[in-house]
Design an enzyme around this catalytic site. Sequence first.
Site, PDB file in Angstrom:
ATOM      1  N   SER A  11      11.633 -36.522  16.800  1.00  0.00           N
ATOM      2  CA  SER A  11      12.287 -36.274  15.512  1.00  0.00           C
ATOM      3  C   SER A  11      13.778 -36.575  15.619  1.00  0.00           C
ATOM      4  O   SER A  11      14.352 -36.634  16.712  1.00  0.00           O
ATOM      5  CB  SER A  11      12.092 -34.821  15.087  1.00  0.00           C
ATOM      6  OG  SER A  11      12.775 -33.949  15.982  1.00  0.00           O
ATOM      7  N   HIS A  12      14.412 -36.750  14.469  1.00  0.00           N
ATOM      8  CA  HIS A  12      15.848 -37.015  14.463  1.00  0.00           C
ATOM      9  C   HIS A  12      16.627 -35.883  15.130  1.00  0.00           C
ATOM     10  O   HIS A  12      17.586 -36.128  15.873  1.00  0.00           O
ATOM     11  CB  HIS A  12      16.337 -37.199  13.024  1.00  0.00           C
ATOM     12  CG  HIS A  12      15.948 -38.514  12.432  1.00  0.00           C
ATOM     13  ND1 HIS A  12      15.921 -38.742  11.069  1.00  0.00           N
ATOM     14  CD2 HIS A  12      15.577 -39.689  13.003  1.00  0.00           C
ATOM     15  CE1 HIS A  12      15.552 -39.986  10.839  1.00  0.00           C
ATOM     16  NE2 HIS A  12      15.335 -40.581  11.989  1.00  0.00           N
TER      17      HIS A  12
END
Length: 375
Positions: free
Chosen positions: A331-332
């Site tokens: 994920s970011h």
Amino acid sequence: MTVVPLADAGPTCGGKAHGLAVLMRAGLPVPDGFVVVDPADDPAEIAAHLGRLRGPAVAVRSSGLAEDSAAASFAGQLETVLGARSPAEVLTAIRRCAASAGSDRVRGYRSRLGLDDEDAVSVIVQELVAADRAGVLFTRDPRTGADAVVINASWGLGESVVSGAVAPDEAVVTAPADTVRVVVGAKQTRLDLTADGLARTPVPPTDRTRPCLTPDEVHRLVALGRRCAELAGRPQDVEWAIDGDRIWLLQSRPITTLGGPVGRALASPLVTGAPGGSGRATGPARLVRSVDDFARVQPGDVLVCRTTDPAWTPLFRLAAAVVTESGGVLSHAAIVAREFGLPAVVGADQAMAKLTDGTPITVDGFAGTITEGSH
């Protein structure tokens, strides 16, 4: 306004656009699009270029010169707009993406990584794939640096995976024998392109408990990811989407950080999750439920939250470590945590309920554990 076909984009069009152009010129499956190099108000030109694309909607994304580079991913820092349809909507989205380069969170991200300011960015307008499944693929394991392809996948558009909105499936394919290990995530919700726009809906229980990728799709993704790495000459962070039986590549950029050997795990964890990497740190747990709690976060706190979005990046500059209840290792939030050198544990179910605000805890980003006290 200067507009360049995506397949013709060079380095001056920014890292994301150039990376996609390299894939397109190599014959890999990339949705068509164009790059607006110097955004300006020209609805007629935007309409003309949109008319050459297929599908009802587009994705509008930034492509800065420093973005998607070996030094900085800018993961989730600049604006992305999904589902724009009319020329007016696309032009508004272009302005929004371009303006986000000067936001406080982007300036803070640049400052943390020692990068100069860059207010002008190019903007990509690209056919939006109406994905059945989507996600992220790293051609090396970012937690350990091992020669393994790591895939995070979920139902619907990939925004659910990159934003950390869901606990995705994880497939790890380890070289040289390409052995596959799959951990099924909860995949609670999905985001889809509909006739009325984007819609987030619950995933049926039967789909939450089964892998969203077939073994054949896993191996096809691995092959595409390795081809991206071969073209780039270095390990890659690849976003992908599947529509029907077709796999599309939406991004290929360098992996900015790779971990090292995993140390001895601590005993008796209070909470466990997916290891995000970047070592071990101790600090008081700071439970953050919304932006209203931001002022409570002090330097050295361990940020504990359900999930994060780019607006929370300034907290990463204060935190000693990050714990999220949702999201995966690709994920970011996890990517930015590793870039900032922060231990992170993601997908730590019930962390908000099991941890007490202000209590000292130790976050082991290699083992994916949160234990009480300092170690």
